[in-house]
Design an enzyme around this catalytic site. Structure first.
Site, short mmCIF file in Angstrom:
data_model
loop_
_atom_site.label_atom_id
_atom_site.label_comp_id
_atom_site.label_asym_id
_atom_site.label_seq_id
_atom_site.Cartn_x
_atom_site.Cartn_y
_atom_site.Cartn_z
N GLU A 113 49.33 8.97 -26.25
CA GLU A 113 50.34 8.24 -25.49
C GLU A 113 51.06 7.25 -26.40
O GLU A 113 50.58 6.96 -27.50
CB GLU A 113 49.68 7.48 -24.32
N ARG A 280 59.02 1.76 -24.43
CA ARG A 280 59.06 1.43 -23.00
C ARG A 280 59.82 0.12 -22.71
O ARG A 280 60.68 0.08 -21.85
CB ARG A 280 57.61 1.31 -22.53
C1 LIG Z 1 51.17 4.07 -10.91
C2 LIG Z 1 50.18 3.48 -11.89
C3 LIG Z 1 49.74 4.23 -12.97
C4 LIG Z 1 48.82 3.68 -13.88
N1 LIG Z 1 48.34 4.45 -14.91
C5 LIG Z 1 47.37 3.94 -15.73
C6 LIG Z 1 46.76 4.75 -16.74
O1 LIG Z 1 47.07 5.93 -16.87
N2 LIG Z 1 45.80 4.18 -17.53
C7 LIG Z 1 45.42 2.88 -17.40
O2 LIG Z 1 44.56 2.43 -18.16
N3 LIG Z 1 45.97 2.10 -16.45
C8 LIG Z 1 46.92 2.60 -15.61
N4 LIG Z 1 47.45 1.81 -14.64
C9 LIG Z 1 46.92 0.44 -14.46
C10 LIG Z 1 45.54 0.53 -13.81
O3 LIG Z 1 45.56 1.51 -12.80
C11 LIG Z 1 45.12 -0.81 -13.22
O4 LIG Z 1 45.31 -1.82 -14.14
C12 LIG Z 1 43.64 -0.77 -12.83
O5 LIG Z 1 43.38 0.33 -11.99
C13 LIG Z 1 43.23 -2.06 -12.13
O6 LIG Z 1 41.92 -1.91 -11.64
P1 LIG Z 1 41.25 -3.09 -10.85
O7 LIG Z 1 39.89 -2.62 -10.44
O8 LIG Z 1 41.36 -4.34 -11.62
O9 LIG Z 1 42.20 -3.28 -9.56
P2 LIG Z 1 42.64 -2.24 -8.43
O10 LIG Z 1 42.25 -0.86 -8.76
O11 LIG Z 1 44.05 -2.52 -8.11
O12 LIG Z 1 41.74 -2.69 -7.19
C14 LIG Z 1 41.96 -3.94 -6.57
C15 LIG Z 1 41.13 -4.00 -5.32
O13 LIG Z 1 41.09 -5.32 -4.80
C16 LIG Z 1 41.28 -5.29 -3.39
N5 LIG Z 1 41.79 -6.60 -2.99
C17 LIG Z 1 42.90 -7.25 -3.42
N6 LIG Z 1 42.99 -8.46 -2.85
C18 LIG Z 1 41.91 -8.59 -2.04
C19 LIG Z 1 41.44 -9.62 -1.17
N7 LIG Z 1 42.12 -10.77 -0.99
N8 LIG Z 1 40.29 -9.40 -0.49
C20 LIG Z 1 39.59 -8.25 -0.60
N9 LIG Z 1 40.01 -7.24 -1.42
C21 LIG Z 1 41.14 -7.41 -2.12
C22 LIG Z 1 42.24 -4.14 -3.20
O14 LIG Z 1 42.25 -3.72 -1.87
C23 LIG Z 1 41.64 -3.12 -4.18
O15 LIG Z 1 40.52 -2.50 -3.61
C24 LIG Z 1 48.36 2.35 -13.71
C25 LIG Z 1 48.81 1.60 -12.63
C26 LIG Z 1 49.70 2.15 -11.71
C27 LIG Z 1 50.14 1.33 -10.54
#
Ligand SMILES: Cc1cc2nc3c(=O)[nH]c(=O)nc-3n(C[C@H](O)[C@H](O)[C@H](O)COP(=O)(O)OP(=O)(O)OC[C@H]3O[C@@H](n4cnc5c(N)ncnc54)[C@H](O)[C@@H]3O)c2cc1C
Length: 535
Positions: A113, A280
């Site tokens: 990538e 990007r």
């Molecule tokens: C379209 C897209 C494509 C992407 N592609 C990639 C990729 O290919 N590779 C890569 O490394 N990253 C990628 N990213 C970034 C990556 O997906 C995210 O940074 C990562 O998944 C974040 O994980 P997380 O567990 O921190 O949060 P999330 O997976 O966003 O989970 C957050 C959780 O917190 C919960 N939550 C939020 N607020 C509250 C609250 N007040 N009370 C209770 N629950 C709450 C939500 O409901 C959710 O369950 C991409 C992002 C997007 C949007």
């Protein structure tokens, strides 16, 4: 009502679930998630997870690529640690039953990538995040020490200092979305895994849950928040009234896509020698510039010069999705806009996910670990969630904090009444996201930042007033959170009077290493600070 558990985890994405699985080896874990368990950015990730797995690759090279992208303010020791832990975390995911795509020789297929010098992105077709989350959720459901509640939203953290004790986060107040009741959870440790905040901007690739709740709660509780000026924008999100948040992969430009103005003029050659293959950030800035200059609502990504069979075969998902909306990309250009994609800043943590507040931990996109610095290298964010989710649980096991013996006061709704003017909330959401997009988006200026800070002050006052007068709803809580996050982004951007990585200010277009090779740190009620990056 009060619930007691060992570990309270807010969020069911990659970071929260990884933490929960490790912590459940030693105690009871309560995972709360505000919508369904799959409503997380994790499930939307397409590309994959970066890890050095090829004998021709090396930790040094992955580190070097991460540091180069980070614009001089990634923390070297954190980058080394994450890069070196990556292969182990991928192996752990495979042991849980995650199916990654394999090459013909049976080894994992490694994709390349932008920004990576080698092929090192482990993936499951183009639905990597969904597959990872499936495997993690299955493991979580099989673990008797973990309880997962859907539709439960954390409102605010509980600070022992407010109950007459020493400063320590001992849990959170939570809204049960179905019963509309608020209850308290008391825990040895509270872990924010609430993801990003793309919803602070008008256009975003993020799911609706991305309202920066963790950052806002931590900020209100007094934790240090860092580097909020660095928000990554993806250049091409589908622009269509019925399709929110649909990413049009950069691979289309990789396969010859040309960006055009509404009158058909190709414009990228005016912005970069690599034209449509420019990096990007340059592409996102160029689109933003052309949209502002011409007043156009979007630009057009043209693939029509490529053979239709090739396009249908190479991009089956994008082809089907756009066709369902009446756009045949083999015959007509796709309307696109740049969109907020990834929050590099967040709650400031150390190498194990500890925040500046005792009892409070943060993992995943909500945290600012020092890995990304001023810009995120592709596929390093799922990795960060994995590494820090695991490390925080291991570090907590070593610390083994006591279970607070407290009875938090019941939630006091005051004189709140049912709202009869929900239109205020809808209007504030729209206004906030629009001015953040126009004034604090991809290209900033001193004057626009001043305007934005005046607007956010007025809006916050209005939201505060509404919050105290009306019964809380999820929508209102999220609005209050994005307003806090917007304020943090504006203040951080105004404080960095240079351009670096994702932060571009036309009035200070160059980096200034003398003053700004540092993190921006904000705390509730305090003045912004510059902290030198740790080498
Ligand atoms: C379209 C897209 C494509 C992407 N592609 C990639 C990729 O290919 N590779 C890569 O490394 N990253 C990628 N990213 C970034 C990556 O997906 C995210 O940074 C990562 O998944 C974040 O994980 P997380 O567990 O921190 O949060 P999330 O997976 O966003 O989970 C957050 C959780 O917190 C919960 N939550 C939020 N607020 C509250 C609250 N007040 N009370 C209770 N629950 C709450 C939500 O409901 C959710 O369950 C991409 C992002 C997007 C949007």
């Amino acid at each position: 009502m009060r619930i007691v558990t060992d570990y309270l985890v807010l969020g069911s994405g990659i970071a929260g679930l990884t933490f929960a699985l490790e912590a459940a080896k030693r105690g009871r874990v309560l995972v709360l998630t505000k919508r369904s368990e799959r409503d997380a950015a994790t499930a939307w990730a397409q590309g994959g997870i970066a890890a050095v797995l090829d004998p021709d690759d090396s930790f040094g090279e992955h580190t070097a690529d991460t540091l180069t992208t980070g614009g001089g303010i990634s923390h070297r020791a954190i980058v080394d640690m994450v890069v070196e832990d990556a292969p182990k975390r991928i192996e752990a995911l495979r042991e849980l039953g995650t199916h990654f795509s394999a090459a013909d020789d049976g080894h994992l297929d490694l994709a390349r990538e932008g920004g990576h010098g080698k092929r090192r992105v482990v993936h499951a077709g183009d639905i990597t995040g969904a597959e990872v989350q499936r495997a993690l959720l299955e493991a979580v459901h099989a673990q008797p020490n973990i309880e997962l509640r859907e539709g439960h939203m954390a409102i605010d953290l509980i600070d022992l200092a407010r109950l007459g004790g020493p400063r320590r986060v001992v849990g959170a107040y939570v809204l049960d979305n179905e019963s509309q009741q608020v209850y308290a959870v008391v825990a040895r440790a509270t872990v924010l895994a609430t993801g990003g905040a793309g919803k602070v901007y008008l256009y975003t690739t993020n799911p609706d849950i991305a309202t920066g709740d963790g950052v806002a709660m931590a900020y209100r509780a007094g934790a240090e928040i860092a580097n909020m000026e660095f928000f990554q924008f993806h250049p091409t999100c589908l622009y269509h009234p019925q399709a929110k948040n649909f990413l049009i992969s950069e691979a289309l430009r990789g396969e010859g896509g040309i960006l055009r103005l509404p009158d058909g003029t190709a414009f990228m050659e005016r912005h970069h020698p690599m034209k449509d293959l420019a990096p990007r950030d340059v592409t996102a800035r160029a689109i933003d510039y052309e949209m502002k200059r011409t007043g156009a609502d979007c630009v057009w990504l043209d693939m029509t010069h490529q053979p239709a069979d090739f396009l249908r075969d190479r991009f089956p998902n994008i082809y089907a999705r756009t066709l369902a909306l009446g756009i045949d990309l083999t015959r007509e250009p796709i309307p696109v806009v740049p969109a907020a994609h990834y929050m590099c800043g967040g709650v400031r943590v150390d190498g194990a996910g500890r925040t500046s507040l005792p009892g409070l931990w943060a993992v995943g996109e909500v945290a600012c670990t020092g890995l990304h610095g001023a810009n995120r290298l592709a596929s390093n964010s799922l990795l960060e969630g994995l590494v820090f989710g695991h490390r925080a649980a291991v570090a907590l096991a070593e610390t083994n904090p006591d279970l607070p013996q407290i009875e938090p006061p019941s939630w006091d709704p005051g004189k709140a009444t049912e709202s009869d003017e929900a239109v205020v909330v809808a209007n504030d959401w729209d206004e906030l996201r629009r001015f953040m997009w126009n004034y604090v988006g991809i290209v900033r200026s001193d004057r626009r930042l001043v305007r934005a800070s005046r607007r956010i002050a007025v809006l916050k006052e209005e939201i505060r007033d509404y919050y105290f007068r009306h019964v809380i709803t999820m929508d209102l809580l999220e609005l209050r959170n994005i307003a806090d996050v917007a304020e943090l982004i504006i203040s951080s951007a105004a404080f960095r009077r240079e351009s670096r990585g994702l932060h571009y200010n036309v009035d200070h277009p160059q980096p200034d290493d003398r003053l700004y090779r540092s993190d921006t740190v904000l705390r509730w009620g305090g003045l912004p600070e510059r902290r030198p990056v740790k080498e």
